[in-house]
Design a protein around this motif. Structure first.
Motif, PDB file in Angstrom:
ATOM      1  N   SER A   1      16.669  46.453  44.659  1.00 48.11           N
ATOM      2  CA  SER A   1      17.876  45.673  44.400  1.00 48.11           C
ATOM      3  C   SER A   1      17.884  44.356  45.185  1.00 48.11           C
ATOM      4  CB  SER A   1      19.125  46.494  44.729  1.00 48.11           C
ATOM      5  OG  SER A   1      19.191  46.765  46.115  1.00 48.11           O
ATOM      6  N   PHE A   2      16.981  44.198  46.129  1.00 50.07           N
ATOM      7  CA  PHE A   2      16.882  42.964  46.897  1.00 50.07           C
ATOM      8  C   PHE A   2      15.920  41.951  46.260  1.00 50.07           C
ATOM      9  CE2 PHE A   2      17.852  45.521  50.997  1.00 50.07           C
ATOM     10  CZ  PHE A   2      19.215  45.436  50.752  1.00 50.07           C
ATOM     11  N   ALA A   3      15.410  42.245  45.084  1.00 52.98           N
ATOM     12  CA  ALA A   3      14.401  41.386  44.459  1.00 52.98           C
ATOM     13  C   ALA A   3      14.873  39.935  44.324  1.00 52.98           C
ATOM     14  CB  ALA A   3      13.986  41.942  43.104  1.00 52.98           C
ATOM     15  N   ALA A   4      16.125  39.719  43.941  1.00 52.18           N
ATOM     16  CA  ALA A   4      16.628  38.346  43.788  1.00 52.18           C
ATOM     17  C   ALA A   4      16.681  37.633  45.143  1.00 52.18           C
ATOM     18  CB  ALA A   4      18.006  38.349  43.130  1.00 52.18           C
ATOM     19  N   SER A   5      17.106  38.340  46.178  1.00 53.34           N
ATOM     20  CA  SER A   5      17.169  37.749  47.520  1.00 53.34           C
ATOM     21  C   SER A   5      15.772  37.403  48.022  1.00 53.34           C
ATOM     22  CB  SER A   5      17.834  38.723  48.492  1.00 53.34           C
ATOM     23  OG  SER A   5      19.126  39.033  48.054  1.00 53.34           O
ATOM     24  N   TYR A   6      14.836  38.321  47.817  1.00 48.56           N
ATOM     25  CA  TYR A   6      13.456  38.049  48.209  1.00 48.56           C
ATOM     26  C   TYR A   6      12.925  36.857  47.424  1.00 48.56           C
ATOM     27  CZ  TYR A   6      12.788  42.191  51.114  1.00 48.56           C
ATOM     28  OH  TYR A   6      12.859  43.112  52.116  1.00 48.56           O
ATOM     29  N   GLY A   7      13.265  36.786  46.132  1.00 51.71           N
ATOM     30  CA  GLY A   7      12.817  35.665  45.301  1.00 51.71           C
ATOM     31  C   GLY A   7      13.319  34.334  45.829  1.00 51.71           C
TER      32      GLY A   7
ATOM     33  N   HIS B   1      21.161  38.567  56.136  1.00 51.09           N
ATOM     34  CA  HIS B   1      21.878  39.650  55.457  1.00 51.09           C
ATOM     35  C   HIS B   1      22.941  39.123  54.488  1.00 51.09           C
ATOM     36  CE1 HIS B   1      19.732  41.850  58.505  1.00 51.09           C
ATOM     37  NE2 HIS B   1      19.866  42.891  57.710  1.00 51.09           N
ATOM     38  N   TYR B   2      23.382  37.883  54.670  1.00 47.71           N
ATOM     39  CA  TYR B   2      24.292  37.282  53.692  1.00 47.71           C
ATOM     40  C   TYR B   2      23.557  37.048  52.382  1.00 47.71           C
ATOM     41  CZ  TYR B   2      27.960  36.648  57.124  1.00 47.71           C
ATOM     42  OH  TYR B   2      28.947  36.877  58.052  1.00 47.71           O
ATOM     43  N   VAL B   3      22.307  36.627  52.466  1.00 49.06           N
ATOM     44  CA  VAL B   3      21.493  36.444  51.262  1.00 49.06           C
ATOM     45  C   VAL B   3      21.219  37.811  50.631  1.00 49.06           C
ATOM     46  CG1 VAL B   3      19.329  35.537  50.336  1.00 49.06           C
ATOM     47  CG2 VAL B   3      20.434  34.370  52.270  1.00 49.06           C
ATOM     48  N   LEU B   4      20.796  38.765  51.435  1.00 53.31           N
ATOM     49  CA  LEU B   4      20.491  40.106  50.917  1.00 53.31           C
ATOM     50  C   LEU B   4      21.681  40.732  50.194  1.00 53.31           C
ATOM     51  CD1 LEU B   4      18.439  41.983  53.674  1.00 53.31           C
ATOM     52  CD2 LEU B   4      17.684  41.279  51.403  1.00 53.31           C
ATOM     53  N   ASN B   5      22.874  40.508  50.723  1.00 50.99           N
ATOM     54  CA  ASN B   5      24.067  41.130  50.157  1.00 50.99           C
ATOM     55  C   ASN B   5      24.808  40.238  49.170  1.00 50.99           C
ATOM     56  OD1 ASN B   5      24.260  43.805  51.523  1.00 50.99           O
ATOM     57  ND2 ASN B   5      24.078  42.487  53.319  1.00 50.99           N
ATOM     58  N   ASP B   6      24.227  39.043  48.892  1.00 45.58           N
ATOM     59  CA  ASP B   6      24.805  38.120  47.924  1.00 45.58           C
ATOM     60  C   ASP B   6      26.211  37.677  48.342  1.00 45.58           C
ATOM     61  OD1 ASP B   6      24.545  36.589  45.580  1.00 45.58           O
ATOM     62  OD2 ASP B   6      25.590  38.091  44.374  1.00 45.58           O
TER      63      ASP B   6
ATOM     64  N   LYS C   1      28.167  29.532  47.440  1.00 45.05           N
ATOM     65  CA  LYS C   1      27.532  30.667  48.118  1.00 45.05           C
ATOM     66  C   LYS C   1      26.032  30.420  48.287  1.00 45.05           C
ATOM     67  CE  LYS C   1      26.493  34.019  45.618  1.00 45.05           C
ATOM     68  NZ  LYS C   1      26.579  35.041  44.598  1.00 45.05           N
ATOM     69  N   VAL C   2      25.361  30.054  47.201  1.00 46.06           N
ATOM     70  CA  VAL C   2      23.907  29.827  47.269  1.00 46.06           C
ATOM     71  C   VAL C   2      23.590  28.652  48.199  1.00 46.06           C
ATOM     72  CG1 VAL C   2      21.853  29.205  45.932  1.00 46.06           C
ATOM     73  CG2 VAL C   2      23.451  30.927  45.044  1.00 46.06           C
ATOM     74  N   GLN C   3      24.396  27.589  48.151  1.00 41.59           N
ATOM     75  CA  GLN C   3      24.191  26.462  49.068  1.00 41.59           C
ATOM     76  C   GLN C   3      24.381  26.899  50.523  1.00 41.59           C
ATOM     77  OE1 GLN C   3      27.066  23.616  47.628  1.00 41.59           O
ATOM     78  NE2 GLN C   3      25.627  22.691  46.183  1.00 41.59           N
ATOM     79  N   SER C   4      25.308  27.817  50.757  1.00 41.90           N
ATOM     80  CA  SER C   4      25.595  28.264  52.128  1.00 41.90           C
ATOM     81  C   SER C   4      24.415  29.001  52.751  1.00 41.90           C
ATOM     82  CB  SER C   4      26.834  29.163  52.149  1.00 41.90           C
ATOM     83  OG  SER C   4      26.562  30.485  51.709  1.00 41.90           O
ATOM     84  N   TRP C   5      23.574  29.556  51.933  1.00 42.92           N
ATOM     85  CA  TRP C   5      22.436  30.318  52.459  1.00 42.92           C
ATOM     86  C   TRP C   5      21.456  29.446  53.229  1.00 42.92           C
ATOM     87  CZ3 TRP C   5      21.380  33.439  47.360  1.00 42.92           C
ATOM     88  CH2 TRP C   5      22.419  34.366  47.172  1.00 42.92           C
ATOM     89  N   GLU C   6      21.483  28.156  53.000  1.00 42.66           N
ATOM     90  CA  GLU C   6      20.609  27.244  53.747  1.00 42.66           C
ATOM     91  C   GLU C   6      20.865  27.356  55.251  1.00 42.66           C
ATOM     92  OE1 GLU C   6      18.086  25.397  52.486  1.00 42.66           O
ATOM     93  OE2 GLU C   6      18.549  26.124  50.461  1.00 42.66           O
ATOM     94  N   LYS C   7      22.059  27.826  55.626  1.00 42.39           N
ATOM     95  CA  LYS C   7      22.402  27.971  57.047  1.00 42.39           C
ATOM     96  C   LYS C   7      21.520  28.991  57.761  1.00 42.39           C
ATOM     97  CE  LYS C   7      27.276  26.794  56.519  1.00 42.39           C
ATOM     98  NZ  LYS C   7      27.991  27.183  55.313  1.00 42.39           N
ATOM     99  N   ILE C   8      20.851  29.860  57.019  1.00 46.10           N
ATOM    100  CA  ILE C   8      20.009  30.861  57.694  1.00 46.10           C
ATOM    101  C   ILE C   8      18.827  30.201  58.403  1.00 46.10           C
ATOM    102  CG2 ILE C   8      20.678  32.601  55.988  1.00 46.10           C
ATOM    103  CD1 ILE C   8      17.706  32.679  55.086  1.00 46.10           C
TER     104      ILE C   8
END
Length: 187
Positions: A32-38, A106-111, A142-149
């Motif tokens: 189920s994490f395939a999209a996050s890994y991608g 984990h924010y990316v992993l959990n969408d 949300k997707v833009q916010s992931w850059e913070k990681i």
């Protein structure tokens, strides 16, 4: 760049035999994490072009508990209880490595949206605003916010912290990268 990766002994055996180890896509920890890994794979590919014969990156630690040193192998997070493991200390060219904050990942992993609040009051305000957006706008933000990681500068207050646990991903584990190996049994 100095990194540490914890791997099952079988990975180390392949590395010694073949001189290189690549992740087996059949062993992705959670499908189920395939999209996050991608998403992360795309980011790594922009930094270091993915080799044709590779699908998933290798994971390692750059910083653990605020220090750029080998993680404490007594921690239960490394492997399955009783499994024979190795901690491989590596030296890898910096241009081949993508670093990110482990907790923020984990924010990316959990969408989830990574709003970057530094206190509860900000969090309440930010999330109230976020709820007023359309689902398309929420997804874009949300997707833009992931850059913070990728902001790994250590920061800590009573509400949040970042940069104390920094993970690394890279395409191939090569024998030539090995600096030291320590065998251990997962707890």
């Amino acid at each position: 760049m100095r990194l540490w990766t914890m791997q099952p002994i079988e990975v180390y055996d392949v590395l010694l035999k073949d001189g290189v180890f690549r992740c087996d896509p059949a062993k992705i920890p959670e499908p189920s994490f395939a999209a996050s890994y991608g998403w992360l794979i795309d980011k790594l590919d922009k930094k270091d072009k993915k080799p044709n014969n590779v699908q998933l990156p290798i994971w390692a630690w750059y910083r653990y508990d605020g220090k750029e040193k080998k993680p404490d192998l007594r921690h239960s997070a490394f492997g399955v209880h009783g499994e024979k493991m190795v901690c491989i200390e590596l030296e890898i060219p910096e241009n081949k490595v993508l670093l990110s904050d482990f907790d923020a990942w984990h924010y990316v992993l959990n969408d989830w949206w990574l709003d970057g609040s530094h206190c509860e009051e900000d969090w309440d305000k930010n999330h109230a605003w976020f709820q007023t957006l359309s689902s398309d706008e929420q997804n874009k933000i949300k997707v833009q916010s992931w850059e913070k990681i990728f902001d790994i500068m250590p920061y800590k207050n009573e509400w949040t912290s970042k940069g104390y646990y920094v993970q690394a991903v890279f395409w191939e584990l090569k024998k030539e990268y090995i600096k030291k190996v320590q065998h251990f049994t997962a707890r």
